[in-house]
Design an enzyme around this catalytic site. Structure first.
Site, mmCIF file in Angstrom:
data_model
loop_
_atom_site.group_PDB
_atom_site.id
_atom_site.type_symbol
_atom_site.label_atom_id
_atom_site.label_comp_id
_atom_site.label_asym_id
_atom_site.label_seq_id
_atom_site.Cartn_x
_atom_site.Cartn_y
_atom_site.Cartn_z
ATOM 1 C CG HIS A 176 -1.972 -1.003 1.236
ATOM 2 N ND1 HIS A 176 -3.038 -0.946 2.100
ATOM 3 C CD2 HIS A 176 -2.163 -2.113 0.479
ATOM 4 C CE1 HIS A 176 -3.841 -1.967 1.875
ATOM 5 N NE2 HIS A 176 -3.317 -2.698 0.894
ATOM 6 C CD GLU A 215 -1.979 4.208 3.241
ATOM 7 O OE1 GLU A 215 -3.149 4.414 3.599
ATOM 8 O OE2 GLU A 215 -1.682 3.421 2.321
ATOM 9 C CB CYS A 257 -6.496 -0.468 5.366
ATOM 10 S SG CYS A 257 -4.768 -0.999 5.224
ATOM 11 C CB CYS A 301 -1.946 1.682 6.233
ATOM 12 S SG CYS A 301 -1.570 0.840 4.669
#
Length: 148
Positions: free
Chosen positions: A52, A54, A82, A85
């Site tokens: 992801h 992040e 999420c 993260c």
């Protein structure tokens, strides 16, 4: 790169992710007024469900400063993080989290598990959501409409 508009780097990374057929989410880590790391989603390219934006930006920022703690750093993200993260943000000790669009389905900051409000969370950053929300929402909406 300066952080006059730190979201610019995050949105640039999100647009690059979309161009690569990845979900258009971007993140940028800022320290002392400068963007030290920026990334967009790469789950398809890397064949890695943890890739992801992040996570990638946090990894790059830690490498850049030579420390696993980002104590004096702020994170700018185009979508509410999420749970995975949010945990990484907590473990990295990010000072402030700024995000654009809310994610009622997969978000874990203001939605879902509200990670930073849990008693098991060791560090919660200051959180500021809804910044440039319509821009981020339109980017995501356009990406998914093109796939239907």
């Amino acid at each position: 790169m300066t952080a006059a508009d730190p979201f610019a780097a995050a949105f640039e990374a999100a647009r690059a992710a979309a161009a690569a057929q990845e979900v258009p989410v971007g993140a940028a880590v800022v320290r002392a007024g400068a963007v030290i790391a920026a990334a967009g989603n790469r789950t398809l390219r890397d064949r890695d469900p943890t890739a992801h934006a992040e996570m990638l930006a946090i990894r790059d920022a830690c490498e850049a400063i030579g420390n696993e703690r980002l104590l004096e750093c702020d994170l700018y993200v185009t979508l509410e993080p999420c749970a995975m993260c949010a945990a990484a943000i907590s473990f990295a000790r990010i000072r402030r989290l700024y995000f654009a669009a809310c994610d009622p389905k997969g978000g874990a900051v203001e939605h879902g598990p509200r990670f930073f409000s849990q008693p098991t969370c060791h560090h919660a950053p200051e959180v500021y959501g809804g910044i440039r929300e319509s821009e981020a929402a339109e980017l995501l909406r356009g990406f998914f409409q093109a796939r239907r």
